[in-house]
Design a protein around this motif. Structure first.
Motif, mmCIF file in Angstrom:
data_model
loop_
_atom_site.group_PDB
_atom_site.id
_atom_site.type_symbol
_atom_site.label_atom_id
_atom_site.label_comp_id
_atom_site.label_asym_id
_atom_site.label_seq_id
_atom_site.Cartn_x
_atom_site.Cartn_y
_atom_site.Cartn_z
ATOM 1 N N VAL A 72 0.836 -1.199 0.000
ATOM 2 C CA VAL A 72 0.000 0.000 0.000
ATOM 3 C C VAL A 72 0.872 1.252 0.000
ATOM 4 O O VAL A 72 2.014 1.249 0.466
ATOM 5 C CB VAL A 72 -0.949 0.045 1.218
ATOM 6 C CG1 VAL A 72 -1.894 -1.140 1.195
ATOM 7 C CG2 VAL A 72 -0.174 0.090 2.521
ATOM 8 N N GLY A 74 -6.385 1.633 -0.463
ATOM 9 C CA GLY A 74 -5.054 1.267 0.048
ATOM 10 C C GLY A 74 -5.121 0.799 1.493
ATOM 11 O O GLY A 74 -5.821 -0.157 1.833
ATOM 12 N N SER A 75 -4.413 1.493 2.380
ATOM 13 C CA SER A 75 -4.385 1.136 3.802
ATOM 14 C C SER A 75 -5.712 1.415 4.508
ATOM 15 O O SER A 75 -5.897 1.000 5.651
ATOM 16 C CB SER A 75 -3.277 1.914 4.518
ATOM 17 O OG SER A 75 -3.565 3.299 4.516
ATOM 18 N N ASP A 99 -10.760 -1.090 -3.548
ATOM 19 C CA ASP A 99 -9.411 -1.210 -4.104
ATOM 20 C C ASP A 99 -9.404 -2.409 -5.050
ATOM 21 O O ASP A 99 -10.172 -3.355 -4.860
ATOM 22 C CB ASP A 99 -8.361 -1.399 -3.007
ATOM 23 C CG ASP A 99 -6.988 -0.904 -3.435
ATOM 24 O OD1 ASP A 99 -6.560 0.170 -2.966
ATOM 25 O OD2 ASP A 99 -6.339 -1.572 -4.273
ATOM 26 N N ALA A 106 -3.902 -5.115 -0.732
ATOM 27 C CA ALA A 106 -4.189 -3.823 -0.113
ATOM 28 C C ALA A 106 -5.446 -3.911 0.745
ATOM 29 O O ALA A 106 -5.502 -3.364 1.853
ATOM 30 C CB ALA A 106 -4.349 -2.747 -1.185
ATOM 31 N N CYS A 114 -6.134 -3.007 4.659
ATOM 32 C CA CYS A 114 -7.257 -2.150 5.052
ATOM 33 C C CYS A 114 -8.141 -2.855 6.076
ATOM 34 O O CYS A 114 -8.563 -2.246 7.073
ATOM 35 C CB CYS A 114 -8.069 -1.764 3.816
ATOM 36 S SG CYS A 114 -9.471 -0.683 4.159
ATOM 37 N N GLU A 116 7.606 2.263 -3.016
ATOM 38 C CA GLU A 116 6.150 2.165 -2.951
ATOM 39 C C GLU A 116 5.601 1.479 -4.204
ATOM 40 O O GLU A 116 6.237 1.465 -5.257
ATOM 41 C CB GLU A 116 5.547 3.556 -2.778
ATOM 42 C CG GLU A 116 5.924 4.181 -1.442
ATOM 43 C CD GLU A 116 5.218 5.489 -1.172
ATOM 44 O OE1 GLU A 116 4.128 5.453 -0.578
ATOM 45 O OE2 GLU A 116 5.765 6.544 -1.550
ATOM 46 N N ALA A 165 0.183 2.163 -7.518
ATOM 47 C CA ALA A 165 -0.509 3.118 -6.642
ATOM 48 C C ALA A 165 -0.015 4.537 -6.849
ATOM 49 O O ALA A 165 -0.593 5.479 -6.308
ATOM 50 C CB ALA A 165 -0.319 2.711 -5.181
#
Length: 280
Positions: free
Chosen positions: A94, A124-125, A144, A149, A153, A204, A208
């Protein structure tokens, strides 16, 4: 060449281990690693310098220092990141929540009535969705397209006891119903942006971050479809890049949104735009 933060062959005093980490990373990052990984407070790290660390804790801190020296984000090393008042779990699956993204939450809270229905696209998170659900009486759906991810979450929702519905969907594909507000921090970095090879961005998830050749492709898709999922006079709120304000406003205008507004982040950079679907 590797530089160890402390001796990994025996127990060592906290103060010595912390000092060596500080010599390589600076006080702020060394303190963050020590408190996060060792489960200590700032005060304990400063006042209990004589405390002996176990071999496992010494190795944990040593490994963290090495990872940070290689450029890995502290959020991924510790597995944690603060967002507003939330202590969130994060992983390389994420995007790391940013301070400026808190503006999205502020705008949604201002625009959405109590009991309103909110859709968070690209959650994401879960930072945005959880912050909304814990701050106001809202019905929040978080979407998502990455199952990994969504697992992160879901963990954060359980930890914070957030009542958020999770949906695996490529943007609106599996979304049902209409919403008072749709919010998104989509990928908006251009594929050839040199910043992708710098700092935290190197670690990352690419999908995303990158919004296509121009960076606007996902924003264009979201803005084009949003009215089909908004209640009359509902709001669409998006985050965008530092140089995309004019282009994003045109996308809103071309799709018939009214009352288009924008907000700058803490560096005075245009960062959030929102508009209202025409009532029908």
């Amino acid at each position: 060449m590797k530089t160890q933060s402390c001796d990994a062959t025996t127990e060592l005093e906290l103060g010595l281990c912390y000092d060596r980490a500080k010599a390589h990373l600076g006080m702020d990052e060394a303190m963050l690693l020590a408190t996060r990984l060792l489960g200590m407070s700032f005060t304990e790290v400063i006042t209990e310098r004589g405390r002996l660390l176990s071999l496992a804790d010494v190795e944990k801190l040593n490994s963290a220092v090495q990872r940070r020296l290689s450029g890995e984000p502290i959020a991924y090393i510790t597995g944690k990141k603060m967002f507003r008042t939330l202590d969130l779990r994060v992983s390389p699956d994420v995007l790391i929540p940013r301070f400026e993204t808190e503006l999205l939450v502020d705008v949604v809270l201002e625009a959405t009535p109590n009991g309103g229905r909110v859709l968070d696209l690209g959650t994401g998170s879960g930072a945005i969705a959880i912050a909304l659900s814990k701050t106001k009486e809202l019905q929040v759906v978080a979407v998502d397209n990455d199952e990994r991810a969504l697992q992160v979450c879901a963990e954060n929702c359980r930890k914070h006891e957030a009542n958020v519905e999770l949906v695996c969907s490529n943007w609106f594909e599996n979304v049902r119903g209409r919403f008072d507000t749709i919010v998104s921090n989509p990928p908006y970095v251009a594929a050839d942006d040199p910043h992708l090879d710098e700092g935290d961005l190197r670690f990352e998830p690419h999908d995303a971050l990158v919004g296509g050749p121009s960076g606007l492709e996902h924003l264009e898709e979201i803005i084009a479809s949003a009215s089909n999922f908004l209640n009359p006079d509902g709001w669409l709120v998006v985050e965008h890049g530092y140089d995309q304000q004019t282009s994003v406003k045109k996308l809103f205008v071309d799709r018939g949104f009214a009352n288009i507004q924008q907000r700058r982040d803490y560096t005075d950079t245009p960062r959030v735009m929102w508009g209202q679907a025409c009532g029908r």
